[in-house]
Scaffold this motif. Structure first.
Motif, PDB file in Angstrom:
ATOM      1  N   VAL A   1      -3.862  -3.455  -2.008  1.00  0.00           N
ATOM      2  CA  VAL A   1      -2.646  -3.786  -1.271  1.00  0.00           C
ATOM      3  C   VAL A   1      -1.974  -2.497  -0.790  1.00  0.00           C
ATOM      4  O   VAL A   1      -1.456  -2.450   0.327  1.00  0.00           O
ATOM      5  N   LEU A   2      -1.982  -1.496  -1.653  1.00  0.00           N
ATOM      6  CA  LEU A   2      -1.384  -0.220  -1.279  1.00  0.00           C
ATOM      7  C   LEU A   2      -2.121   0.407  -0.083  1.00  0.00           C
ATOM      8  O   LEU A   2      -1.497   0.922   0.842  1.00  0.00           O
ATOM      9  N   LEU A   4      -3.797  -1.212   2.168  1.00  0.00           N
ATOM     10  CA  LEU A   4      -3.498  -2.052   3.329  1.00  0.00           C
ATOM     11  C   LEU A   4      -2.124  -1.677   3.909  1.00  0.00           C
ATOM     12  O   LEU A   4      -1.966  -1.567   5.125  1.00  0.00           O
ATOM     13  N   LEU A   5      -1.144  -1.460   3.044  1.00  0.00           N
ATOM     14  CA  LEU A   5       0.191  -1.049   3.506  1.00  0.00           C
ATOM     15  C   LEU A   5       0.153   0.326   4.170  1.00  0.00           C
ATOM     16  O   LEU A   5       0.802   0.547   5.198  1.00  0.00           O
ATOM     17  N   LEU A   6      -0.611   1.253   3.585  1.00  0.00           N
ATOM     18  CA  LEU A   6      -0.758   2.578   4.178  1.00  0.00           C
ATOM     19  C   LEU A   6      -1.447   2.493   5.538  1.00  0.00           C
ATOM     20  O   LEU A   6      -1.063   3.190   6.489  1.00  0.00           O
ATOM     21  N   LEU A   8      -1.402  -0.131   7.552  1.00  0.00           N
ATOM     22  CA  LEU A   8      -0.426  -0.729   8.470  1.00  0.00           C
ATOM     23  C   LEU A   8       0.621   0.297   8.893  1.00  0.00           C
ATOM     24  O   LEU A   8       1.006   0.346  10.061  1.00  0.00           O
ATOM     25  N   LEU A   9       1.059   1.083   7.950  1.00  0.00           N
ATOM     26  CA  LEU A   9       2.024   2.140   8.266  1.00  0.00           C
ATOM     27  C   LEU A   9       1.416   3.148   9.235  1.00  0.00           C
ATOM     28  O   LEU A   9       2.057   3.570  10.199  1.00  0.00           O
TER      29      LEU A   9
END
Length: 170
Positions: A1-2, A4-6, A8-9
């Motif tokens: 998840v981390l 994926l967030l990175l 997306l960022l």
């Protein structure tokens, strides 16, 4: 998840920078187009003023008076200036000078200037007119009152020719 967030960022930052760069490029292109349009308009305006000055200098009655003035014959200086101003009032002319080939002001709308020499800088800018070509002389900054600066007039200088084609005044 981390991760994926990175990711997306990262995509968001990349897209933001891409949009910002694209907007900057669009603005720069728009400003360049505007500048080119204004420069073209100014060049056309200057060309029209030069053409109008050439027509004025070629007008028989006015040309004869200026040629006589340049030859040192007795003529009514104010009548010549009035004729120039009257015939060119429609195009916004507010002042006129008749200048001899050596830089002496033969006639002027400002009577205090008659008989004086033009400044060396002004004379250098109108040199093309003495060679037979009309020229736009940019406004010069004049020292004003108490250290302020007042922008002077812009001039269009055109040669005035005698019957034999010799340039006798500007």
């Amino acid at each position: 998840v981390l991760l994926l967030l990175l990711a997306l960022l990262g995509v968001g930052v990349w897209a933001y920078r891409g949009v910002a760069d694209s907007l900057r490029e669009i603005r720069a292109t728009g400003m360049q187009t505007l500048l080119n349009t204004q420069v073209g308009t100014l060049e056309q305006w200057v060309a029209e003023r030069r053409h109008e000055a050439e027509q004025l200098a070629a007008e028989p009655a006015l040309n004869t008076g200026i040629v006589r003035l340049a030859a040192g014959l007795e003529v009514d200086r104010s009548r010549i200036i009035d004729a120039i101003l009257q015939k060119s009032a429609a195009i916004g002319v507010t002042a006129a000078l008749v200048i001899g080939p050596r830089g002496r002001i033969l006639a002027a709308s400002d009577l205090q200037r008659e008989g004086r020499e033009v400044t060396p800088d002004f004379f250098a800018h109108m040199a093309s007119a003495l060679k037979g070509h009309s020229v736009f002389v940019r406004p010069f900054a004049n020292p004003g009152v108490a250290g302020t600066r007042e922008i002077g007039r812009a001039w269009v200088a055109t040669p005035v020719r005698a019957g034999d084609g010799r340039i006798v005044a500007v």
